[in-house]
Design a protein around this motif. Structure first.
Motif, PDB file in Angstrom:
ATOM      1  N   LEU A  85       6.646   8.676  -8.552  1.00 54.15           N
ATOM      2  CA  LEU A  85       7.438   7.351  -8.756  1.00 54.15           C
ATOM      3  C   LEU A  85       8.262   7.368  -9.606  1.00 54.15           C
ATOM      4  N   VAL A  86       7.611   7.712 -10.738  1.00 56.32           N
ATOM      5  CA  VAL A  86       8.549   7.592 -12.165  1.00 56.32           C
ATOM      6  C   VAL A  86       9.869   8.522 -12.144  1.00 56.32           C
ATOM      7  N   ALA A  87       9.344   9.546 -11.429  1.00 58.78           N
ATOM      8  CA  ALA A  87      10.467  10.796 -11.270  1.00 58.78           C
ATOM      9  C   ALA A  87      11.674  10.160 -10.353  1.00 58.78           C
ATOM     10  N   ASP A  88      11.010   9.333  -9.242  1.00 55.19           N
ATOM     11  CA  ASP A  88      12.137   8.842  -8.360  1.00 55.19           C
ATOM     12  C   ASP A  88      13.055   7.767  -9.236  1.00 55.19           C
ATOM     13  N   SER A  89      12.391   6.832 -10.174  1.00 55.12           N
ATOM     14  CA  SER A  89      13.332   5.868 -10.615  1.00 55.12           C
ATOM     15  C   SER A  89      14.220   6.612 -11.728  1.00 55.12           C
ATOM     16  N   MET A  90      13.864   7.788 -12.386  1.00 57.53           N
ATOM     17  CA  MET A  90      15.088   8.486 -13.122  1.00 57.53           C
ATOM     18  C   MET A  90      16.083   8.999 -12.256  1.00 57.53           C
ATOM     19  N   ARG A  91      15.649   9.434 -11.244  1.00 61.26           N
ATOM     20  CA  ARG A  91      16.434  10.244 -10.572  1.00 61.26           C
ATOM     21  C   ARG A  91      17.881   9.182  -9.955  1.00 61.26           C
ATOM     22  N   ARG A  92      17.249   8.152  -9.618  1.00 63.27           N
ATOM     23  CA  ARG A  92      17.854   6.919  -8.822  1.00 63.27           C
ATOM     24  C   ARG A  92      18.929   6.426 -10.034  1.00 63.27           C
ATOM     25  N   ALA A  93      18.565   6.099 -11.442  1.00 63.16           N
ATOM     26  CA  ALA A  93      19.266   5.870 -12.327  1.00 63.16           C
ATOM     27  C   ALA A  93      20.515   6.921 -12.688  1.00 63.16           C
ATOM     28  N   GLN A  94      19.976   8.191 -12.527  1.00 64.42           N
ATOM     29  CA  GLN A  94      21.048   9.111 -12.858  1.00 64.42           C
ATOM     30  C   GLN A  94      22.043   9.199 -11.598  1.00 64.42           C
ATOM     31  N   GLN A  95      21.673   9.175 -10.518  1.00 60.61           N
ATOM     32  CA  GLN A  95      22.418   9.259  -9.361  1.00 60.61           C
ATOM     33  C   GLN A  95      23.254   8.003  -9.439  1.00 60.61           C
ATOM     34  N   ASN A  96      23.033   6.955  -9.880  1.00 54.67           N
ATOM     35  CA  ASN A  96      23.939   5.579  -9.897  1.00 54.67           C
ATOM     36  C   ASN A  96      24.791   5.860 -11.142  1.00 54.67           C
ATOM     37  N   LEU A  97      24.486   6.752 -12.263  1.00 56.81           N
ATOM     38  CA  LEU A  97      25.627   7.084 -13.163  1.00 56.81           C
ATOM     39  C   LEU A  97      26.685   7.772 -12.384  1.00 56.81           C
ATOM     40  N   LEU A  98      26.475   8.622 -11.472  1.00 58.51           N
ATOM     41  CA  LEU A  98      27.396   9.460 -10.774  1.00 58.51           C
ATOM     42  C   LEU A  98      28.231   8.259 -10.110  1.00 58.51           C
ATOM     43  N   ALA A 125      -4.323  13.703  -7.494  1.00 56.41           N
ATOM     44  CA  ALA A 125      -3.508  13.122  -6.581  1.00 56.41           C
ATOM     45  C   ALA A 125      -2.771  11.797  -7.179  1.00 56.41           C
ATOM     46  N   VAL A 126      -3.486  10.817  -7.844  1.00 53.05           N
ATOM     47  CA  VAL A 126      -3.189   9.706  -8.047  1.00 53.05           C
ATOM     48  C   VAL A 126      -1.951   9.914  -9.161  1.00 53.05           C
ATOM     49  N   GLN A 127      -2.419  10.796 -10.017  1.00 54.81           N
ATOM     50  CA  GLN A 127      -1.457  11.231 -11.225  1.00 54.81           C
ATOM     51  C   GLN A 127      -0.197  11.661 -10.658  1.00 54.81           C
ATOM     52  N   ARG A 128      -0.368  12.523  -9.695  1.00 51.25           N
ATOM     53  CA  ARG A 128       1.050  13.203  -9.050  1.00 51.25           C
ATOM     54  C   ARG A 128       1.688  12.063  -8.385  1.00 51.25           C
ATOM     55  N   ARG A 129       1.148  11.192  -7.696  1.00 53.54           N
ATOM     56  CA  ARG A 129       1.796  10.020  -7.111  1.00 53.54           C
ATOM     57  C   ARG A 129       2.568   9.232  -8.075  1.00 53.54           C
ATOM     58  N   ILE A 130       2.134   9.034  -9.061  1.00 57.20           N
ATOM     59  CA  ILE A 130       2.525   8.125 -10.030  1.00 57.20           C
ATOM     60  C   ILE A 130       3.900   8.897 -10.489  1.00 57.20           C
ATOM     61  N   GLN A 131       3.402  10.142 -11.041  1.00 56.78           N
ATOM     62  CA  GLN A 131       4.636  11.031 -11.742  1.00 56.78           C
ATOM     63  C   GLN A 131       5.946  10.796 -10.595  1.00 56.78           C
ATOM     64  N   THR A 154       0.741  -1.185   0.107  1.00 57.28           N
ATOM     65  CA  THR A 154      -0.113   0.089  -0.056  1.00 57.28           C
ATOM     66  C   THR A 154       0.785   1.253   0.120  1.00 57.28           C
ATOM     67  N   ARG A 155       1.885   1.278   0.739  1.00 59.85           N
ATOM     68  CA  ARG A 155       2.571   2.438   0.903  1.00 59.85           C
ATOM     69  C   ARG A 155       3.074   2.738  -0.501  1.00 59.85           C
ATOM     70  N   ALA A 156       3.085   1.962  -1.594  1.00 60.43           N
ATOM     71  CA  ALA A 156       3.938   2.274  -2.873  1.00 60.43           C
ATOM     72  C   ALA A 156       3.093   3.260  -3.589  1.00 60.43           C
ATOM     73  N   ILE A 157       1.774   3.366  -3.288  1.00 61.54           N
ATOM     74  CA  ILE A 157       0.934   4.250  -3.871  1.00 61.54           C
ATOM     75  C   ILE A 157       0.183   5.139  -3.066  1.00 61.54           C
ATOM     76  N   GLY A 158       0.143   4.470  -1.785  1.00 60.47           N
ATOM     77  CA  GLY A 158      -0.754   5.420  -0.902  1.00 60.47           C
ATOM     78  C   GLY A 158      -0.094   6.892  -0.555  1.00 60.47           C
ATOM     79  N   LEU A 159      -0.607   7.864  -0.222  1.00 57.96           N
ATOM     80  CA  LEU A 159      -0.190   9.067  -0.314  1.00 57.96           C
ATOM     81  C   LEU A 159       0.330   9.404   1.177  1.00 57.96           C
ATOM     82  N   ALA A 160      -0.194   8.879   2.146  1.00 58.80           N
ATOM     83  CA  ALA A 160      -0.146   9.056   3.459  1.00 58.80           C
ATOM     84  C   ALA A 160      -0.659   7.974   4.107  1.00 58.80           C
TER      85      ALA A 160
END
Lengths: 278, 278
Positions: free
Chosen positions: A162-175, A154-160, A16-22
């Motif tokens: 999460l997608v943003a996180d995976s992008m950030r994480r990939a770029q962070q790992n490139l560093l 709100a759901v839209q924002r939450r998904i975005q 639930t946490r994955a999508i749950g907003l709080a």
DNA sequence: CGTTGATTTGAATATCCTCAACGTGCGTGG
DNA sequence: CCACGCACGTTGAGGATATTCAAATCAACG
């Protein structure tokens, strides 16, 4: 519209946490030690978390969570992305396979994480997801998710996010891979795991590493032997302590952090294996 | 509804390609050598490409393309993403800066590429974009883009595809940094550039590398000296030829590709600098 | 209790980094 | 147009780091 149970839900450790907003936005709550399968195994928790927050109630469909044993694959790169997954228990690795057979681990994912979302824009899974240990995941139908996103900002924002996180994480790992050397990479890895475990409400000081040394090596761009040696050096230097083979304890967080930012300055042996009584 | 010129537009070399779905879908066309600034400097080409394809016509706003000299920054990491950019001429690099001052180049971008979209989901720029040489970029207002995406599925899909590409590219680079060694990384880099140049309708055999050795090094996780030595080895082995300092010619594409997939097997000197008459 | 796979450790080697010196090209300004 | 300065590029030598191969140890599981 509530269905099964009323007990407090350990939202952090569950899908639930994955999508749950709080946490407070969830309909269902359940004790950490409670295993009310009827609730856990349904898609209800997740969707309730989603839709409740969006100020809507919906009937809930009953579907089983997927259970995978170590090494089994949750989804495969290249397949059309028809579902994303919320990890209920256990952990997964994202694996990318090159045409020449080589493979690279892109990330590790734990209970509460969503996986598959890195392929959300592509509408195709970009990597394989493989269970690191026996694990359970809740599947979330992509069409249902899309519909929810369309209807509820709100759901839209939450998904975005999460997608943003995976992008950030990939770029962070490139560093990490591009400009850190072995010891620094491992320190970064351990601190990242530590932080994520804290985020789950678990101990940030001692936690399990269910993945193999080879997996860690692949993730960090090192060979398993090197990872092994680094663990040994860290332990000798008093930075960590291996309580069990796959259980690490952060002994000196400050010194670990200090490894970041500069080359592998010192890593002198702090205690030359004094025969302490433990 | 058409405004300025009717001449054929070299869509590939211009910002329009970034969003344009196909050359024939563009309203405005212009000759490659034509410099009709009124059209190029307006947002019209891009939006026309977008909206025409979506079977709509719209009035066009007039805005200047941005011109940057080498080293100038187009946008900065952390800022809210209010615009994305289509590169008209020149090239840019995406730079990530770590808190400790270290920096990692995440990618290079050429005429026709869109930049900023890796931060689309985050609604924040994830990295700096810096001009590698004197370059021009067309700005695209994020709100206008969002509106277009909302109204026209084709635009929506196109944006998603571009976001997906940046994700794929990041993950691909993780594989390169994590499991290839120097020679292989450089070979991969050169072949990637070659392919992208072909995609632009330019020569895939000979092209310019406007970035410095240090930039290439940062991108590939190597030091500039190592990059320099690798170039020399490649040239000695007859794989490439440096026609000018910043101009490379792929001499033996097959051998270059063969470097991928296995360790740096051989790299024997093919021609021991025969004093040829050139 | 034996088999299997993972991990650790050792030794030799390859790769890459680091420092330093030198060469080259480019743009600036005389 | 040339001279100069400066950043970039190349090359060399030495050393640190990581890989590679091999062998021994350990842990899990039937």
């Amino acid at each position: 519209m509530r269905d099964t149970c009323e007990k407090p839900l350990n939202w952090r450790a569950e899908g639930t946490r994955a999508i749950g907003l709080a946490p407070r936005s969830l309909v269902h709550r359940m004790d950490e030690s409670d295993s009310c399968t009827r609730c856990f195994q349904s898609r209800s928790c997740i969707q309730a978390g989603l839709l409740q927050n969006a100020k809507a109630d919906r009937p809930v469909e009953q579907t089983a969570a997927i259970r995978l044993r170590k090494g089994q694959r949750l989804f495969a790169a290249g397949r059309p992305l028809d579902r994303v997954y919320a990890i209920r228990t256990g952990s997964f690795k994202s694996v990318m396979r090159a045409p020449d057979g080589r493979q690279q681990i892109l990330g590790f994912h734990f209970s509460g994480d969503m996986i598959g979302l890195d392929g959300y824009a592509a509408q195709v899974y970009l990597c394989d997801a493989v269970a690191v240990e026996t694990s359970e995941a809740c599947e979330i139908d992509a069409r249902v998710l899309d519909a929810a996103a369309r209807d509820y900002p709100a759901v839209q924002r939450r998904i975005q996010a999460l997608v943003a996180d995976s992008m950030r994480r990939a770029q962070q790992n490139l560093l990490v891979l591009g400009s850190m050397q072995g010891a620094e990479r491992l320190a970064h890895f351990l601190l990242d795991l530590s932080d994520r475990h804290r985020g789950l409400g678990l101990s940030s000081r001692e936690f399990a590493l269910h993945m193999t040394r080879k997996d860690i090596g692949s993730y960090l761009g090192l060979y398993s032997e090197t990872v092994s040696r680094l663990f040994a050096r860290f332990e000798n230097a008093g930075l960590i302590q291996m309580t069990r083979r796959h259980q690490v304890q952060i002994a000196d967080r400050t010194a670990l952090s200090a490894l970041l930012g500069r080359p592998s300055v010192s890593l002198r042996i702090v205690k030359s294996s004094p025969p302490t009584a433990d």
